[in-house]
Design an enzyme around this catalytic site. Structure first.
Site: not given
Length: 168
Positions: A103, A141
């Site tokens: 993150g 992705y």
């Protein structure tokens, strides 16, 4: 990007792995396998990895991500080839960032660096695989603009099946 180059960002530093990183790479592979619940499949050791990554016939390359001076992730990749494009490509075998640091943008920085390598080497694409259950990786992705190849199924020959094929 040559194997001696390193890039720093406010997030992390990325560098190509060297032979002295072999133990670290094995450790990161084992952490990835733990995360993917595939530890039982890991048989790699330092000697094998050193021979495939850092000897005359190098078959793959590794990028190391460092955060606050400590190694926290890696990307292992190799060249493949697209007959349709008539160009080489890069296949991302593994991308891993230690779970407690996800993150922060480290994985994105690794992938961005790898994309730059692909373009500098004249590659027509960068691709890899994600486990179906890994929603966070799939979302990662997708958010970067990657497209799932849902029409394709991966087939693998390994172990005894690979040996049996050679006897036909």
């Amino acid at each position: 990007m040559t194997s001696s180059e390193q890039t720093d960002s406010p997030i992390c530093a990325i560098r190509f792995a060297t032979k002295s990183d072999t133990g670290l790479i094995v450790q990161l592979i084992k952490e990835l396998a733990d995360y993917e619940k595939l530890s039982h499949e890991v048989v790699v050791d330092e000697m094998t990895l050193r021979e495939t990554l850092f000897h005359q016939r190098q078959v793959a390359e590794v990028l190391i991500a460092e955060y606050q001076g400590l190694p926290v992730g890696f990307a292992l990749f190799f060249h493949n080839y697209s007959t349709f494009l008539g160009k080489p490509g890069l296949y991302l075998e593994d991308l891993f960032v230690k779970p407690h640091l996800r993150g922060l943008g480290i994985g994105k920085h690794l992938l961005t660096y790898l994309a730059k390598i692909a373009l500098e080497r004249g590659c027509g694409r960068l691709e890899g695989s994600v486990l179906d259950w890994n929603k966070s990786a799939i979302d990662f992705y997708l958010n970067l603009g990657a497209q799932p190849m849902s029409d394709w199924t991966v087939f693998r020959l390994t172990g005894q099946a690979l040996i049996n094929l050679t006897k036909q």
